[in-house]
Design a protein around this motif. Sequence first.
Motif, mmCIF file in Angstrom:
data_model
loop_
_atom_site.group_PDB
_atom_site.id
_atom_site.type_symbol
_atom_site.label_atom_id
_atom_site.label_comp_id
_atom_site.label_asym_id
_atom_site.label_seq_id
_atom_site.Cartn_x
_atom_site.Cartn_y
_atom_site.Cartn_z
ATOM 1 N N THR A 9 1.970 34.756 -92.195
ATOM 2 C CA THR A 9 1.249 35.878 -91.618
ATOM 3 C C THR A 9 1.528 35.984 -90.122
ATOM 4 O OG1 THR A 9 -0.487 35.631 -93.278
ATOM 5 C CG2 THR A 9 -1.031 36.911 -91.307
ATOM 6 N N VAL A 12 5.027 37.396 -89.624
ATOM 7 C CA VAL A 12 5.079 38.837 -89.878
ATOM 8 C C VAL A 12 4.453 39.603 -88.719
ATOM 9 C CG1 VAL A 12 4.175 40.659 -91.370
ATOM 10 C CG2 VAL A 12 5.204 38.625 -92.377
ATOM 11 N N LEU A 13 3.358 39.111 -88.175
ATOM 12 C CA LEU A 13 2.715 39.779 -87.039
ATOM 13 C C LEU A 13 3.615 39.792 -85.805
ATOM 14 C CD1 LEU A 13 -0.979 38.541 -87.368
ATOM 15 C CD2 LEU A 13 -0.062 40.818 -87.860
ATOM 16 N N ALA A 15 6.909 39.680 -85.866
ATOM 17 C CA ALA A 15 7.995 40.609 -86.175
ATOM 18 C C ALA A 15 7.552 42.061 -86.015
ATOM 19 C CB ALA A 15 8.503 40.353 -87.591
ATOM 20 N N VAL A 16 6.346 42.378 -86.440
ATOM 21 C CA VAL A 16 5.827 43.739 -86.284
ATOM 22 C C VAL A 16 5.654 44.065 -84.799
ATOM 23 C CG1 VAL A 16 3.785 45.177 -86.653
ATOM 24 C CG2 VAL A 16 4.756 43.873 -88.544
ATOM 25 N N GLY A 17 5.166 43.111 -84.032
ATOM 26 C CA GLY A 17 5.010 43.329 -82.584
ATOM 27 C C GLY A 17 6.334 43.599 -81.892
ATOM 28 N N GLY A 19 9.056 44.770 -83.352
ATOM 29 C CA GLY A 19 9.525 46.067 -83.837
ATOM 30 C C GLY A 19 8.841 47.229 -83.136
ATOM 31 N N VAL A 20 7.537 47.121 -82.938
ATOM 32 C CA VAL A 20 6.797 48.178 -82.245
ATOM 33 C C VAL A 20 7.240 48.272 -80.789
ATOM 34 C CG1 VAL A 20 4.496 48.827 -81.405
ATOM 35 C CG2 VAL A 20 4.812 48.139 -83.771
#
Length: 58
Positions: A9, A12-13, A15-17, A19-20
């Motif tokens: 988790t 993934v967080l 990676a999302v950060g 990407g954003v």
Amino acid sequence: MLAIVVMMTLGVLVAVGVGVYVAYPHRGEEMPVAPQLGNAMRKGVDALPTLADSESRV
């Protein structure tokens, strides 16, 4: 088992950060939903040390 779920988790967080950040603040655009978050991300990255062009030559 719980440690694996927590670490996945967290990964993934992160990676999302990233990407954003690459999708909006890095290109100089405002984030459509949370512009304050984009400003905070930009300030955090600006505070990090960077390698100048003159320092990169060996």
